[in-house]
Design a protein around this motif. Structure first.
Motif, PDB file in Angstrom:
ATOM      1  N   ASP A  53       0.818  -1.221   0.000  1.00 52.86           N
ATOM      2  CA  ASP A  53       0.000   0.000   0.000  1.00 52.86           C
ATOM      3  C   ASP A  53       0.851   1.270   0.000  1.00 52.86           C
ATOM      4  N   GLY A  54       2.173   1.109  -0.147  1.00 55.20           N
ATOM      5  CA  GLY A  54       3.049   2.272  -0.224  1.00 55.20           C
ATOM      6  C   GLY A  54       3.601   2.724   1.113  1.00 55.20           C
ATOM      7  N   THR A  55       3.189   2.094   2.212  1.00 61.13           N
ATOM      8  CA  THR A  55       3.721   2.444   3.522  1.00 61.13           C
ATOM      9  C   THR A  55       4.957   1.589   3.819  1.00 61.13           C
ATOM     10  N   MET A  56       5.598   1.903   4.938  1.00 64.36           N
ATOM     11  CA  MET A  56       6.770   1.136   5.369  1.00 64.36           C
ATOM     12  C   MET A  56       6.399   0.303   6.582  1.00 64.36           C
ATOM     13  N   GLY A  57       6.705  -0.983   6.534  1.00 67.05           N
ATOM     14  CA  GLY A  57       6.430  -1.863   7.654  1.00 67.05           C
ATOM     15  C   GLY A  57       7.664  -2.066   8.518  1.00 67.05           C
ATOM     16  N   ALA A  58       7.435  -2.384   9.791  1.00 66.73           N
ATOM     17  CA  ALA A  58       8.524  -2.642  10.733  1.00 66.73           C
ATOM     18  C   ALA A  58       8.292  -4.001  11.384  1.00 66.73           C
ATOM     19  N   ILE A  59       9.211  -4.918  11.150  1.00 66.89           N
ATOM     20  CA  ILE A  59       9.103  -6.274  11.693  1.00 66.89           C
ATOM     21  C   ILE A  59      10.029  -6.395  12.892  1.00 66.89           C
ATOM     22  N   PRO A  60       9.495  -6.585  14.107  1.00 73.33           N
ATOM     23  CA  PRO A  60      10.357  -6.738  15.288  1.00 73.33           C
ATOM     24  C   PRO A  60      11.307  -7.922  15.116  1.00 73.33           C
ATOM     25  N   GLN A  61      12.548  -7.729  15.569  1.00 77.59           N
ATOM     26  CA  GLN A  61      13.564  -8.772  15.451  1.00 77.59           C
ATOM     27  C   GLN A  61      13.823  -9.423  16.805  1.00 77.59           C
ATOM     28  N   PRO A  62      14.169 -10.710  16.812  1.00 76.65           N
ATOM     29  CA  PRO A  62      14.525 -11.369  18.083  1.00 76.65           C
ATOM     30  C   PRO A  62      15.627 -10.598  18.787  1.00 76.65           C
ATOM     31  N   TYR A  63      15.437 -10.384  20.087  1.00 82.35           N
ATOM     32  CA  TYR A  63      16.285  -9.437  20.809  1.00 82.35           C
ATOM     33  C   TYR A  63      16.419  -9.901  22.244  1.00 82.35           C
ATOM     34  N   HIS A  64      17.656 -10.139  22.686  1.00 79.67           N
ATOM     35  CA  HIS A  64      17.886 -10.693  24.015  1.00 79.67           C
ATOM     36  C   HIS A  64      18.529  -9.684  24.950  1.00 79.67           C
ATOM     37  N   GLY A  65      18.157  -8.454  24.836  1.00 75.89           N
ATOM     38  CA  GLY A  65      18.669  -7.434  25.735  1.00 75.89           C
ATOM     39  C   GLY A  65      19.755  -6.586  25.110  1.00 75.89           C
ATOM     40  N   SER A  66      20.199  -5.574  25.874  1.00 78.60           N
ATOM     41  CA  SER A  66      21.109  -4.572  25.335  1.00 78.60           C
ATOM     42  C   SER A  66      22.527  -5.084  25.088  1.00 78.60           C
ATOM     43  N   GLY A  67      22.819  -6.316  25.535  1.00 82.58           N
ATOM     44  CA  GLY A  67      24.123  -6.894  25.240  1.00 82.58           C
ATOM     45  C   GLY A  67      24.136  -7.726  23.967  1.00 82.58           C
ATOM     46  N   ASP A  68      22.984  -7.843  23.323  1.00 80.31           N
ATOM     47  CA  ASP A  68      22.841  -8.725  22.158  1.00 80.31           C
ATOM     48  C   ASP A  68      23.217  -7.980  20.882  1.00 80.31           C
ATOM     49  N   LEU A  69      24.514  -7.811  20.661  1.00 79.22           N
ATOM     50  CA  LEU A  69      24.998  -7.093  19.487  1.00 79.22           C
ATOM     51  C   LEU A  69      24.572  -7.777  18.192  1.00 79.22           C
ATOM     52  N   ALA A  70      24.550  -9.110  18.188  1.00 78.98           N
ATOM     53  CA  ALA A  70      24.222  -9.838  16.972  1.00 78.98           C
ATOM     54  C   ALA A  70      22.803  -9.566  16.490  1.00 78.98           C
ATOM     55  N   SER A  71      21.914  -9.131  17.383  1.00 77.14           N
ATOM     56  CA  SER A  71      20.528  -8.853  16.975  1.00 77.14           C
ATOM     57  C   SER A  71      20.462  -7.727  15.947  1.00 77.14           C
ATOM     58  N   LEU A  72      21.457  -6.853  15.964  1.00 79.69           N
ATOM     59  CA  LEU A  72      21.453  -5.721  15.028  1.00 79.69           C
ATOM     60  C   LEU A  72      21.759  -6.149  13.598  1.00 79.69           C
ATOM     61  N   LEU A  73      22.300  -7.349  13.436  1.00 79.07           N
ATOM     62  CA  LEU A  73      22.611  -7.819  12.088  1.00 79.07           C
ATOM     63  C   LEU A  73      21.358  -8.017  11.253  1.00 79.07           C
ATOM     64  N   HIS A  74      20.237  -8.263  11.912  1.00 77.63           N
ATOM     65  CA  HIS A  74      18.989  -8.552  11.207  1.00 77.63           C
ATOM     66  C   HIS A  74      18.017  -7.382  11.265  1.00 77.63           C
ATOM     67  N   ALA A  75      18.464  -6.253  11.793  1.00 82.86           N
ATOM     68  CA  ALA A  75      17.616  -5.064  11.891  1.00 82.86           C
ATOM     69  C   ALA A  75      18.265  -3.919  11.134  1.00 82.86           C
ATOM     70  N   ASP A  76      17.484  -2.917  10.809  1.00 86.23           N
ATOM     71  CA  ASP A  76      18.063  -1.721  10.187  1.00 86.23           C
ATOM     72  C   ASP A  76      17.500  -0.433  10.770  1.00 86.23           C
ATOM     73  N   ALA A  77      16.776  -0.538  11.892  1.00 91.23           N
ATOM     74  CA  ALA A  77      16.239   0.658  12.544  1.00 91.23           C
ATOM     75  C   ALA A  77      15.795   0.301  13.955  1.00 91.23           C
ATOM     76  N   PHE A  78      15.624   1.344  14.774  1.00 87.47           N
ATOM     77  CA  PHE A  78      14.971   1.213  16.081  1.00 87.47           C
ATOM     78  C   PHE A  78      13.612   1.892  15.987  1.00 87.47           C
ATOM     79  N   MET A  79      12.585   1.193  16.420  1.00 89.76           N
ATOM     80  CA  MET A  79      11.252   1.802  16.477  1.00 89.76           C
ATOM     81  C   MET A  79      11.025   2.333  17.885  1.00 89.76           C
ATOM     82  N   ALA A  80      10.627   3.605  17.979  1.00 84.22           N
ATOM     83  CA  ALA A  80      10.422   4.248  19.278  1.00 84.22           C
ATOM     84  C   ALA A  80       8.980   4.035  19.737  1.00 84.22           C
ATOM     85  N   LEU A  81       8.811   3.233  20.790  1.00 86.10           N
ATOM     86  CA  LEU A  81       7.487   2.957  21.348  1.00 86.10           C
ATOM     87  C   LEU A  81       7.299   3.782  22.619  1.00 86.10           C
TER      88      LEU A  81
END
Length: 402
Positions: free
Chosen positions: A355-383
């Motif tokens: 529909d022309g919008t941008m979707g955000a798919i939450p990525q598996p995330y095990h806390g702020s020490g989980d550097l590897a989680s960023l490999l599968h993400a490209d943004a932070f969504m502010a909730l």
């Protein structure tokens, strides 16, 4: 007192300093922020420009019923302007050429039938002709003296082409801030070392330096041990040599987190310490009256990474005079539950939706020490912190790092 994210962000931007300017050859200015207006030195295009290979005629001859035109000459791109001597004739023209005098319409070869007789070439027009067709008129894009690039523009490939077009060989750009990236901790060993069981390789600093390179900034690097006197000794010489300090770690409540104390003894005015956010709650920010701005980021890799894109990068861009970017929003693709009353920065993968919008798919995330989680993400969504259930299909801002 912990600040809200909005209050912390405002406090950060209130300290923005002008980095000044420098002059560079335009070929070396890509990725830099423009600090002067760039105007068109002549109209765009600078002449009536032919847009199709074919022949140029005077439309009035065609309108009177003439369909066969003899060729007088060829107008090549880059050649001085020719003049039609007989309006019953035509001049062959090439794409990009200046329109010959006494012609006002261009017919492409696809709508012509050529005949040659005794070395004299004629063209018969086989299609309909509209007066003025296939001509890019002088000044129809941009008038002379029009401001093409404004101060604050990030110079990219299109901007480089414009600079070349107007002959802007030297260009004023924002001076890059002098940045020191500071690692802390006795547990850190060099990347090429083999860590003992109780050690880890230095990594946060390289993420930060790579993020700075996205802004065109090369930083110096310092590693501080967990010793108060050594921290002071290593940091003091940097006070007059740098504009920004970005550190990783030693800002929480641990027994060896000496950095806040050392910074204040060096003369830093603390603006805030701790923000109502996750990750990145123990973020410390301060300024020296005649020295650097200090972003003391948490040591957990995801925390420091998020704080860089949420606070540090906007400060750097503003200090270089870059135009403020419009917020980016995305539609949450899964339901998320988050209970603490903190603004939550969720790693997400962005995707374009039908529909022309941008979707955000939450990525598996095990806390702020989980550097590897960023490999599968490209943004932070502010909730936002005023709710704990975030439904699929709801829309929130995102802070992109790719």
């Amino acid at each position: 007192m912990m600040l809200t994210v909005a209050a912390a962000y405002t406090a950060v931007l209130q300290t923005v300093r002008d980095m000044g300017t420098e002059v560079l050859p335009f070929e070396a200015a890509t990725g830099r922020v423009l600090r002067e207006p760039v105007k068109a030195d002549r109209p765009f295009p600078p002449f009536d420009r032919v847009t199709m290979d074919g022949i140029a005629i005077l439309y009035d001859s065609y309108a009177r019923g003439q369909h066969i035109f003899g060729v007088e000459d060829i107008q090549a791109a880059g050649a001085p302007r020719l003049q039609l001597s007989n309006t019953a004739n035509c001049i062959e023209v090439m794409t990009g050429a200046i329109l010959p005098e006494l012609t006002d319409s261009v017919i492409p070869y696809e709508q012509l039938q050529a005949t040659d007789h005794e070395g004299f070439r004629r063209f018969t027009i086989t299609g309909e002709v509209t007066q003025g067709q296939n001509i890019h008129r002088k000044g129809s894009d941009v008038a002379q003296e029009t401001v093409l690039l404004s101060p604050g523009t990030l110079i990219g490939p299109a901007e480089a082409g414009v600079l070349a077009t107007v002959g802007k060989t030297q260009v004023q750009v924002a001076r890059l801030p002098r940045v020191a990236v500071i690692a802390t901790g006795n547990e850190l060993v060099p990347v090429d070392a083999t860590p003992e069981e109780h050690q880890v390789r230095i990594s946060n600093i390289y993420s930060l330096m790579a993020s700075l390179q996205q802004c065109g900034i090369t930083a110096v690097y310092v590693h501080l041990p967990d010793e108060e006197a050594a921290m002071h000794e290593l940091l003091e010489p940097l006070l007059q040599e740098t504009d920004v300090w970005i550190s990783s770690g030693a800002v929480s409540a641990g027994k060896y987190d000496y950095l806040p104390t050392v910074l204040q003894r060096l003369g830093m005015q603390q603006r805030f310490h701790k923000v109502q956010q996750r990750p990145g709650k123990p973020f410390l920010f301060g300024t020296f009256a005649n020295g650097p701005v200090v972003f003391a980021l948490p040591g957990n890799p995801v925390s420091g990474f998020m704080c860089f894109y949420r606070y540090v990068q906007p400060w750097l861009k503003a200090a270089m005079g870059a135009q403020e970017e419009a917020p980016v929003y995305a539609v949450l693709q899964e339901k998320v539950i988050f209970n603490p009353p903190l603004e939550y920065y969720l790693p997400v993968k962005l995707q374009s939706l039908p529909d022309g919008t941008m979707g955000a798919i939450p990525q598996p995330y095990h806390g702020s020490g989980d550097l590897a989680s960023l490999l599968h993400a490209d943004a932070f969504m502010a909730l936002p912190p005023d709710q704990n259930i975030f439904e699929k299909g709801s829309c929130y801002p995102v802070w992109k790092f790719r």
